[in-house]
Design a protein around this motif. Structure first.
Motif, short mmCIF file in Angstrom:
data_model
loop_
_atom_site.label_atom_id
_atom_site.label_comp_id
_atom_site.label_asym_id
_atom_site.label_seq_id
_atom_site.Cartn_x
_atom_site.Cartn_y
_atom_site.Cartn_z
N LEU A 147 -10.26 13.80 6.52
CA LEU A 147 -11.03 13.65 5.17
C LEU A 147 -11.36 14.98 5.19
N ILE A 178 -2.78 10.53 2.38
CA ILE A 178 -4.06 9.31 3.49
C ILE A 178 -3.92 7.70 3.11
N LYS A 179 -3.84 7.20 2.28
CA LYS A 179 -4.08 5.80 2.03
C LYS A 179 -2.78 5.29 1.78
N ILE A 201 0.62 -1.30 -0.37
CA ILE A 201 -0.04 0.28 0.39
C ILE A 201 1.10 1.53 -0.01
N GLU A 215 -12.23 11.24 -1.92
CA GLU A 215 -12.02 9.74 -3.18
C GLU A 215 -10.71 9.89 -3.65
N GLU A 216 -10.37 8.74 -3.62
CA GLU A 216 -8.78 8.14 -4.64
C GLU A 216 -8.89 8.13 -6.30
N ALA A 217 -8.15 9.50 -6.54
CA ALA A 217 -7.99 8.88 -7.98
C ALA A 217 -7.90 7.45 -8.41
N PRO A 274 0.08 -1.10 -10.87
CA PRO A 274 1.82 -1.52 -9.29
C PRO A 274 2.40 -2.29 -10.25
N LEU A 285 -12.20 6.90 0.59
CA LEU A 285 -11.13 7.09 1.65
C LEU A 285 -11.79 6.58 2.84
N HIS A 293 -5.38 5.47 -11.19
CA HIS A 293 -3.72 6.35 -12.23
C HIS A 293 -3.62 4.85 -13.12
N CYS A 317 -9.85 17.33 3.73
CA CYS A 317 -9.86 17.10 2.51
C CYS A 317 -10.68 16.14 1.33
N ARG A 318 -9.93 15.43 0.03
CA ARG A 318 -10.93 14.70 -0.79
C ARG A 318 -11.37 13.59 -0.14
N GLU A 361 -3.23 13.53 -4.27
CA GLU A 361 -1.88 13.09 -4.89
C GLU A 361 -0.83 12.80 -5.37
N ARG A 420 -2.39 19.40 0.88
CA ARG A 420 -3.81 19.98 0.12
C ARG A 420 -3.71 21.21 -0.08
N LEU A 445 -9.18 -3.43 1.91
CA LEU A 445 -8.69 -2.13 2.13
C LEU A 445 -7.42 -1.89 1.24
N THR A 446 -6.48 -2.57 0.19
CA THR A 446 -6.24 -1.97 -0.82
C THR A 446 -7.47 -1.68 -1.67
N ARG A 447 -7.16 -2.68 -1.51
CA ARG A 447 -8.44 -2.41 -3.61
C ARG A 447 -9.29 -0.53 -3.23
N SER A 448 -9.81 -0.63 -1.50
CA SER A 448 -11.67 0.01 -1.93
C SER A 448 -11.02 2.34 -1.78
N ARG A 449 -11.63 2.49 -3.19
CA ARG A 449 -10.85 3.88 -3.75
C ARG A 449 -11.95 5.48 -2.68
N VAL A 507 -11.89 3.14 3.95
CA VAL A 507 -10.65 3.08 4.80
C VAL A 507 -10.42 2.73 5.20
N ASN A 528 -2.77 8.38 -2.93
CA ASN A 528 -2.84 8.85 -2.31
C ASN A 528 -2.07 9.21 -0.83
#
Lengths: 118, 169
Positions: free
Chosen positions: B61, A30-31, A22, B67-69, B75, B15, B71, B64-65, A106, A99, B9-13, B18, A28
């Protein structure tokens, strides 16, 4: 040497690798911090699991118990948890500032914005 | 179950999802720690990991936004690196003592002395507390300094922002 005797290490390593993935793969911020926290908790497991003795009890001395788990890893990890939350708080504060400066959390967008304004 | 949580958690976009999943993960970790006899650590993990860090993440959060963008590139390089690291670590476990082996080095050194003499020397039945507050009191003092420094850092970072936004108005 059989599978059951090392299962705790392997579960720890799975968590550690997922946290590492991760942190490296997600852009991202925060992630990334959540991934760092998962990596940290896997380290807690790495320290605590060898201290356990099957048939033992928590290291609080009382009559009727003679086998206790090892208290030293517990002490180390208590410190690690508190330091971990401090790291998380500082990281999140930095994310909020980033931010504000770049209007994005990102990594690739931030790098692109950096290239546009030399 | 923990591995499944982390995989989702890894897959979820989203936040927000998450953050909630990481809180669930912390509670599961606390349960595992109770099973491993580390009650003090489990209590701290439930309070700090599942409580305070969730609050901090939600606070961030809010600013901030959520949603994760997406890409573009897959990976593969990080995945390969993670798998290689995992493989090396698994290879390393073959040199470690088996789970719950009373002859393992970890149970042979100072731990026995703390367990035998700790209650007599400090008068505290909980050995974790005795080591943390009595034998290693300076360590704990250093830890408090670390947390204090982090607190100063957060305040310094976020205060500049408030001054600037007031200046804009």
């Amino acid at each position: 040497m059989n599978a059951a005797s090392h299962f705790s290490y392997w579960a720890t390593i799975c968590l550690m690798v997922m946290g590492l993935f991760i942190v490296m793969a997600r852009a991202n911020l925060i992630k990334k911090l959540v991934g760092l926290a998962i990596f940290q908790t896997s380290i807690y497991l790495l320290y605590i699991a060898p201290g356990k003795l099957i048939g033992g009890t928590a290291p609080i001395i009382a009559d009727g118990f003679s086998v206790y788990s090892n208290p030293l890893p517990h002490v180390l990890i208590l410190t690690a948890i508190v330091v971990g939350i401090a790291v998380l708080a500082l990281g999140l504060a930095l994310v909020v500032r980033i931010r504000e400066a770049y209007d994005s959390i990102e990594e690739d967008e931030i790098l692109a914005a950096e290239e546009r304004q030399p | 179950m923990m591995l499944v949580t982390v995989a989702v958690l890894t897959r979820s976009r989203n936040l927000f999802a998450v953050v909630v999943l990481s809180s669930v993960y912390s509670f599961l970790m606390a349960t595992v720690l109770v099973a491993l006899d580390a009650v003090d650590v489990a209590m701290t993990e439930a309070a700090v990991g599942a409580g305070v860090s969730t609050v901090l993440l939600l606070g961030a959060l809010h600013l901030c936004r959520t949603e994760e963008a997406k890409h573009a590139q897959a990976p593969w390089l990080p995945l390969a690196m993670a798998v290689v690291t995992g493989g090396v670590l698994v290879y390393g476990t073959y040199g470690l003592p088996a789970f719950s082996d009373p002859q393992a080095p970890i149970h042979q050194h100072v731990a026995a002395r703390y367990l035998n003499d700790g209650p007599k020397e400090t008068g505290v039945p909980n050995v974790v507390t005795a080591v943390l507050a009595s034998y290693r009191g300076y360590d704990t003092l250093g830890e408090t300094i670390v947390v204090f420094t982090a607190g100063i850092g957060v305040v310094a970072l976020l205060r500049r922002r408030r001054q600037r936004s007031e200046g804009d108005r």
